[in-house]
Design a protein around this motif. Sequence first.
Motif, PDB file in Angstrom:
ATOM      1  N   ARG A  72     -19.634 -65.857 -19.128  1.00 24.78           N
ATOM      2  CA  ARG A  72     -18.690 -66.224 -20.194  1.00 24.78           C
ATOM      3  C   ARG A  72     -18.127 -67.613 -19.887  1.00 24.78           C
ATOM      4  NH1 ARG A  72     -16.444 -62.405 -16.884  1.00 24.78           N
ATOM      5  NH2 ARG A  72     -14.471 -62.911 -15.823  1.00 24.78           N
ATOM      6  N   LEU A  73     -17.484 -68.176 -20.875  1.00 30.41           N
ATOM      7  CA  LEU A  73     -16.825 -69.464 -20.675  1.00 30.41           C
ATOM      8  C   LEU A  73     -15.540 -69.276 -19.867  1.00 30.41           C
ATOM      9  CD1 LEU A  73     -17.112 -71.157 -24.185  1.00 30.41           C
ATOM     10  CD2 LEU A  73     -18.232 -71.910 -22.075  1.00 30.41           C
ATOM     11  N   THR A  75     -11.660 -69.498 -19.028  1.00 32.78           N
ATOM     12  CA  THR A  75     -10.430 -69.509 -19.820  1.00 32.78           C
ATOM     13  C   THR A  75      -9.381 -70.268 -19.023  1.00 32.78           C
ATOM     14  OG1 THR A  75     -10.949 -67.365 -20.816  1.00 32.78           O
ATOM     15  CG2 THR A  75      -8.656 -68.108 -20.925  1.00 32.78           C
ATOM     16  N   TYR A  82     -10.722 -71.209 -27.006  1.00 27.78           N
ATOM     17  CA  TYR A  82     -11.961 -71.993 -26.956  1.00 27.78           C
ATOM     18  C   TYR A  82     -11.782 -73.274 -27.760  1.00 27.78           C
ATOM     19  CZ  TYR A  82     -16.575 -73.655 -28.229  1.00 27.78           C
ATOM     20  OH  TYR A  82     -17.663 -74.453 -28.446  1.00 27.78           O
ATOM     21  N   ASP A  83     -12.214 -74.367 -27.168  1.00 21.24           N
ATOM     22  CA  ASP A  83     -12.117 -75.672 -27.825  1.00 21.24           C
ATOM     23  C   ASP A  83     -13.310 -76.503 -27.372  1.00 21.24           C
ATOM     24  OD1 ASP A  83     -11.576 -78.211 -28.738  1.00 21.24           O
ATOM     25  OD2 ASP A  83      -9.457 -78.173 -28.174  1.00 21.24           O
ATOM     26  N   HIS A  87     -14.102 -77.401 -23.565  1.00 21.06           N
ATOM     27  CA  HIS A  87     -15.231 -76.767 -22.901  1.00 21.06           C
ATOM     28  C   HIS A  87     -16.512 -77.598 -23.005  1.00 21.06           C
ATOM     29  CE1 HIS A  87     -12.401 -73.420 -23.479  1.00 21.06           C
ATOM     30  NE2 HIS A  87     -12.968 -72.882 -22.406  1.00 21.06           N
ATOM     31  N   VAL A 125     -22.589 -75.245 -24.157  1.00 21.74           N
ATOM     32  CA  VAL A 125     -21.635 -75.223 -25.271  1.00 21.74           C
ATOM     33  C   VAL A 125     -22.266 -75.829 -26.512  1.00 21.74           C
ATOM     34  CG1 VAL A 125     -19.481 -76.244 -26.125  1.00 21.74           C
ATOM     35  CG2 VAL A 125     -19.543 -75.189 -23.860  1.00 21.74           C
ATOM     36  N   HIS A 136     -23.509 -68.855 -20.231  1.00 20.78           N
ATOM     37  CA  HIS A 136     -23.464 -70.313 -20.160  1.00 20.78           C
ATOM     38  C   HIS A 136     -23.933 -70.801 -18.798  1.00 20.78           C
ATOM     39  CE1 HIS A 136     -21.406 -71.140 -23.981  1.00 20.78           C
ATOM     40  NE2 HIS A 136     -20.827 -69.951 -23.785  1.00 20.78           N
TER      41      HIS A 136
END
Length: 279
Positions: A72-73, A75, A82-83, A87, A125, A136
């Motif tokens: 996962r991305l 945090t 999420y931006d 990211h 991304v 990712h």
Amino acid sequence: MARIRTSGGRVTGVTLASGEDVDAATVVTTAHPQISFLRLLDPAVLPPDFLGDIRAWQSRSGTVKINLALDRLPTFTSHPAYDPQVHGGTIVLAESLDDLENGFQEAVSGQPSSLPFADICIPSVFDDSLAPEGHHIMSMFTQWVPYGYADNPDAAALAAYAERVIGRMETVAPGFTESVLHRQVIGPHQMQEEYGLIGGNIFHGELSLGQMFHARPAAGYADFRTPIRGLYQAGSGTHGGGGVTGVPGRNAVHQILADRRAARWRQRTTGRLTASRSA
């Protein structure tokens, strides 16, 4: 490529690792300068001043590349949502100049940085083909470890260093450590032995004042030519190099084309003079 072949001060082609000879009037090398001129070429065909510059070429590095597969991305505490501007941008782990200086001095003294610097990006991304759906990949350019690791690696210290890098991400993105599925840690030794980056230097030579501009990689040879006619250089160790820009390759091609135009002009001029004298 195993060897660059020459005759009478001119390049004649290359010999591949398979033993096959490929004849060519123009050869472009993008290898580290010391590999190009001290290994692929017979140094005896090069002038002493040029050889001296190449042998003195400094190529130390304390860089460690860390690649991660994530489920996962991250945090970030400072920006939980999420931006893509966050990211998908460059994430830098460096809180102060003192941190950077202290980390560098630790490596100079023979110890990996206790608080490593990292320049991070998450290319998946913007390109979801790089990882399975919802997952990712993260690329971490980090510094510093002792430059001596290129010849004398310390696997345990390198692994502990990588843990500190990941731990530093954990402090700004809680839960990050648990998201790491796989890791690849590439230190100076692996860079040198597997990728041909002498000293582990990704720029094919230090970006110090004495190794820039007209002196990159040897005094008088920043125009991508070499002492061997028809042999050109276009690696990161040339003028304009030291980054993933493609600039050396572009400029080398322009130099080759300019030299070919000049050669054709000389041939035409010589032909006219010969015809004039005969008349």
